[in-house]
Design a protein around this motif. Structure first.
Motif, PDB file in Angstrom:
ATOM      1  N   VAL A  21       0.921  -1.116  -0.021  1.00 50.08           N
ATOM      2  CA  VAL A  21      -0.082  -0.117  -0.022  1.00 50.08           C
ATOM      3  C   VAL A  21       0.813   1.379  -0.018  1.00 50.08           C
ATOM      4  CG1 VAL A  21      -1.650   1.392   1.289  1.00 50.08           C
ATOM      5  CG2 VAL A  21      -1.838  -1.437   1.349  1.00 50.08           C
ATOM      6  N   ARG A  22       0.753   2.004  -1.037  1.00 52.18           N
ATOM      7  CA  ARG A  22       1.709   3.323  -0.993  1.00 52.18           C
ATOM      8  C   ARG A  22       0.773   4.600  -0.992  1.00 52.18           C
ATOM      9  NH1 ARG A  22       4.042  -0.224  -5.583  1.00 52.18           N
ATOM     10  NH2 ARG A  22       5.762  -1.196  -4.502  1.00 52.18           N
ATOM     11  N   ALA A  23       1.581   5.534  -0.579  1.00 50.27           N
ATOM     12  CA  ALA A  23       0.927   6.778  -0.609  1.00 50.27           C
ATOM     13  C   ALA A  23       1.998   7.849  -0.339  1.00 50.27           C
ATOM     14  CB  ALA A  23      -0.148   7.111   0.574  1.00 50.27           C
ATOM     15  N   SER A  24       1.794   9.072  -0.955  1.00 50.42           N
ATOM     16  CA  SER A  24       2.715  10.187  -0.865  1.00 50.42           C
ATOM     17  C   SER A  24       2.195  11.216  -0.020  1.00 50.42           C
ATOM     18  CB  SER A  24       3.177  10.702  -2.150  1.00 50.42           C
ATOM     19  OG  SER A  24       4.006   9.557  -2.821  1.00 50.42           O
ATOM     20  N   PHE A  25       2.945  11.862   0.959  1.00 48.87           N
ATOM     21  CA  PHE A  25       2.400  13.036   1.637  1.00 48.87           C
ATOM     22  C   PHE A  25       3.474  14.155   1.874  1.00 48.87           C
ATOM     23  CE2 PHE A  25       0.359   9.034   3.424  1.00 48.87           C
ATOM     24  CZ  PHE A  25      -1.171   9.398   3.114  1.00 48.87           C
ATOM     25  N   LYS A  26       3.203  15.306   2.188  1.00 51.94           N
ATOM     26  CA  LYS A  26       3.897  16.343   2.312  1.00 51.94           C
ATOM     27  C   LYS A  26       5.148  15.962   3.318  1.00 51.94           C
ATOM     28  CE  LYS A  26       1.522  20.293   0.637  1.00 51.94           C
ATOM     29  NZ  LYS A  26       1.397  21.591   0.421  1.00 51.94           N
ATOM     30  N   ASN A  27       6.313  16.442   3.256  1.00 52.38           N
ATOM     31  CA  ASN A  27       7.287  16.204   4.153  1.00 52.38           C
ATOM     32  C   ASN A  27       7.185  16.274   5.537  1.00 52.38           C
ATOM     33  OD1 ASN A  27       8.874  15.627   1.903  1.00 52.38           O
ATOM     34  ND2 ASN A  27      10.088  17.480   1.704  1.00 52.38           N
ATOM     35  N   ASP A  28       6.638  17.537   5.697  1.00 56.04           N
ATOM     36  CA  ASP A  28       6.169  17.747   7.202  1.00 56.04           C
ATOM     37  C   ASP A  28       5.342  16.739   7.810  1.00 56.04           C
ATOM     38  OD1 ASP A  28       7.929  19.822   7.057  1.00 56.04           O
ATOM     39  OD2 ASP A  28       6.473  21.395   6.895  1.00 56.04           O
ATOM     40  N   PHE A  29       4.332  16.406   7.217  1.00 59.65           N
ATOM     41  CA  PHE A  29       3.244  15.496   7.570  1.00 59.65           C
ATOM     42  C   PHE A  29       4.080  14.209   8.093  1.00 59.65           C
ATOM     43  CE2 PHE A  29      -0.161  12.579   6.969  1.00 59.65           C
ATOM     44  CZ  PHE A  29      -1.106  12.761   7.945  1.00 59.65           C
ATOM     45  N   VAL A  30       4.866  13.760   6.833  1.00 59.82           N
ATOM     46  CA  VAL A  30       5.509  12.396   7.163  1.00 59.82           C
ATOM     47  C   VAL A  30       6.388  12.470   8.337  1.00 59.82           C
ATOM     48  CG1 VAL A  30       7.180  10.801   6.083  1.00 59.82           C
ATOM     49  CG2 VAL A  30       5.125  11.918   4.546  1.00 59.82           C
ATOM     50  N   ASP A  31       7.194  13.908   8.425  1.00 60.71           N
ATOM     51  CA  ASP A  31       8.192  13.514   9.623  1.00 60.71           C
ATOM     52  C   ASP A  31       7.534  13.694  10.878  1.00 60.71           C
ATOM     53  OD1 ASP A  31      10.314  13.825   7.682  1.00 60.71           O
ATOM     54  OD2 ASP A  31      10.431  15.937   7.831  1.00 60.71           O
ATOM     55  N   PHE A  33       4.487  12.201  11.382  1.00 62.05           N
ATOM     56  CA  PHE A  33       4.063  10.796  11.777  1.00 62.05           C
ATOM     57  C   PHE A  33       5.383  10.023  12.259  1.00 62.05           C
ATOM     58  CE2 PHE A  33       3.876   6.567   9.751  1.00 62.05           C
ATOM     59  CZ  PHE A  33       2.765   5.901  10.480  1.00 62.05           C
ATOM     60  N   LYS A  34       6.667  10.142  11.646  1.00 60.71           N
ATOM     61  CA  LYS A  34       7.585   9.166  12.098  1.00 60.71           C
ATOM     62  C   LYS A  34       7.999   9.626  13.516  1.00 60.71           C
ATOM     63  CE  LYS A  34       9.762   8.467   7.704  1.00 60.71           C
ATOM     64  NZ  LYS A  34      11.159   8.724   6.883  1.00 60.71           N
ATOM     65  N   ASP A  35       8.007  11.062  13.741  1.00 68.96           N
ATOM     66  CA  ASP A  35       8.373  11.505  15.024  1.00 68.96           C
ATOM     67  C   ASP A  35       7.286  10.779  16.326  1.00 68.96           C
ATOM     68  OD1 ASP A  35       9.767  12.711  17.086  1.00 68.96           O
ATOM     69  OD2 ASP A  35       8.194  14.198  17.284  1.00 68.96           O
ATOM     70  N   ALA A  36       6.080  10.863  15.785  1.00 64.24           N
ATOM     71  CA  ALA A  36       4.919  10.476  16.727  1.00 64.24           C
ATOM     72  C   ALA A  36       5.216   8.688  17.050  1.00 64.24           C
ATOM     73  CB  ALA A  36       3.832  10.414  16.200  1.00 64.24           C
ATOM     74  N   CYS A  37       5.350   7.959  15.989  1.00 61.80           N
ATOM     75  CA  CYS A  37       5.646   6.717  16.137  1.00 61.80           C
ATOM     76  C   CYS A  37       6.861   6.442  16.962  1.00 61.80           C
ATOM     77  CB  CYS A  37       5.974   6.028  14.569  1.00 61.80           C
ATOM     78  SG  CYS A  37       4.440   5.782  13.911  1.00 61.80           S
ATOM     79  N   LYS A  38       7.782   7.186  16.827  1.00 66.66           N
ATOM     80  CA  LYS A  38       9.171   7.033  17.684  1.00 66.66           C
ATOM     81  C   LYS A  38       8.420   7.364  19.148  1.00 66.66           C
ATOM     82  CE  LYS A  38      12.798   8.108  14.583  1.00 66.66           C
ATOM     83  NZ  LYS A  38      13.636   9.076  14.479  1.00 66.66           N
ATOM     84  N   ILE A  39       7.766   8.471  19.550  1.00 67.90           N
ATOM     85  CA  ILE A  39       7.530   8.799  20.588  1.00 67.90           C
ATOM     86  C   ILE A  39       6.452   7.729  21.317  1.00 67.90           C
ATOM     87  CG2 ILE A  39       5.781  10.193  22.098  1.00 67.90           C
ATOM     88  CD1 ILE A  39       6.910  12.562  20.099  1.00 67.90           C
ATOM     89  N   LEU A  40       5.577   7.068  20.629  1.00 67.04           N
ATOM     90  CA  LEU A  40       4.622   6.138  20.997  1.00 67.04           C
ATOM     91  C   LEU A  40       5.558   4.592  21.068  1.00 67.04           C
ATOM     92  CD1 LEU A  40       1.511   6.949  18.985  1.00 67.04           C
ATOM     93  CD2 LEU A  40       1.759   7.392  21.451  1.00 67.04           C
ATOM     94  N   GLY A  41       6.390   4.540  20.360  1.00 70.52           N
ATOM     95  CA  GLY A  41       7.369   3.362  20.694  1.00 70.52           C
ATOM     96  C   GLY A  41       6.613   2.280  19.846  1.00 70.52           C
ATOM     97  N   ILE A  42       6.074   2.469  18.471  1.00 74.86           N
ATOM     98  CA  ILE A  42       5.336   1.867  17.792  1.00 74.86           C
ATOM     99  C   ILE A  42       6.213   1.959  16.246  1.00 74.86           C
ATOM    100  CG2 ILE A  42       3.329   1.409  18.837  1.00 74.86           C
ATOM    101  CD1 ILE A  42       2.117   3.425  16.827  1.00 74.86           C
ATOM    102  N   SER A  43       6.125   0.855  15.393  1.00 76.56           N
ATOM    103  CA  SER A  43       6.696   0.806  14.007  1.00 76.56           C
ATOM    104  C   SER A  43       5.474   1.688  13.296  1.00 76.56           C
ATOM    105  CB  SER A  43       6.790  -0.493  13.670  1.00 76.56           C
ATOM    106  OG  SER A  43       5.767  -1.228  13.229  1.00 76.56           O
ATOM    107  N   GLN A  44       6.094   2.454  12.325  1.00 78.00           N
ATOM    108  CA  GLN A  44       5.310   2.863  11.050  1.00 78.00           C
ATOM    109  C   GLN A  44       4.201   1.848  10.658  1.00 78.00           C
ATOM    110  OE1 GLN A  44       7.533   5.193   8.375  1.00 78.00           O
ATOM    111  NE2 GLN A  44       9.163   5.508   9.941  1.00 78.00           N
ATOM    112  N   ALA A  45       4.865   0.549  10.428  1.00 79.44           N
ATOM    113  CA  ALA A  45       3.787  -0.602   9.806  1.00 79.44           C
ATOM    114  C   ALA A  45       2.807  -0.707  10.823  1.00 79.44           C
ATOM    115  CB  ALA A  45       4.608  -1.678   9.522  1.00 79.44           C
ATOM    116  N   ASP A  46       3.084  -0.885  12.218  1.00 79.81           N
ATOM    117  CA  ASP A  46       2.060  -1.182  13.247  1.00 79.81           C
ATOM    118  C   ASP A  46       0.778  -0.102  13.094  1.00 79.81           C
ATOM    119  OD1 ASP A  46       3.189  -3.621  13.708  1.00 79.81           O
ATOM    120  OD2 ASP A  46       4.247  -2.621  15.576  1.00 79.81           O
ATOM    121  N   ALA A  47       1.472   1.216  13.012  1.00 79.85           N
ATOM    122  CA  ALA A  47       0.484   2.367  12.936  1.00 79.85           C
ATOM    123  C   ALA A  47      -0.473   2.182  11.816  1.00 79.85           C
ATOM    124  CB  ALA A  47       1.381   3.659  13.123  1.00 79.85           C
TER     125      ALA A  47
END
Length: 65
Positions: A21-31, A33-47
């Motif tokens: 499953v692929r999607a493209s989003f603006k850089n800030d939104f992706v950044d 998301f990545k930061d939120a996953c790190k804070i939550l201690g979950i992988s991007q795939a899990d989210a």
């Protein structure tokens, strides 16, 4: 008798059983998301999997009506 090729088996299994499953989003939104996953201690795939599962559940509820 040929030897079992584990890598070839995995490649064939993925080809038959997995889809991407692929999607493209603006850089800030992706950044964010990545930061939120790190804070939550979950992988991007899990989210993403959780969001997909929740969407499927909502659709199933509508189908049942």
């Amino acid at each position: 008798m040929t030897e079992f090729n584990e890598n070839e088996y995995k490649r064939e299994w993925r080809k038959e059983n997995m889809k991407a499953v692929r999607a493209s989003f603006k850089n800030d939104f992706v950044d964010q998301f990545k930061d939120a996953c790190k804070i939550l201690g979950i992988s991007q795939a899990d989210a993403i999997r959780e969001a997909m599962y929740n969407t499927i559940q909502k659709a199933d509820e509508i189908r049942k009506k």
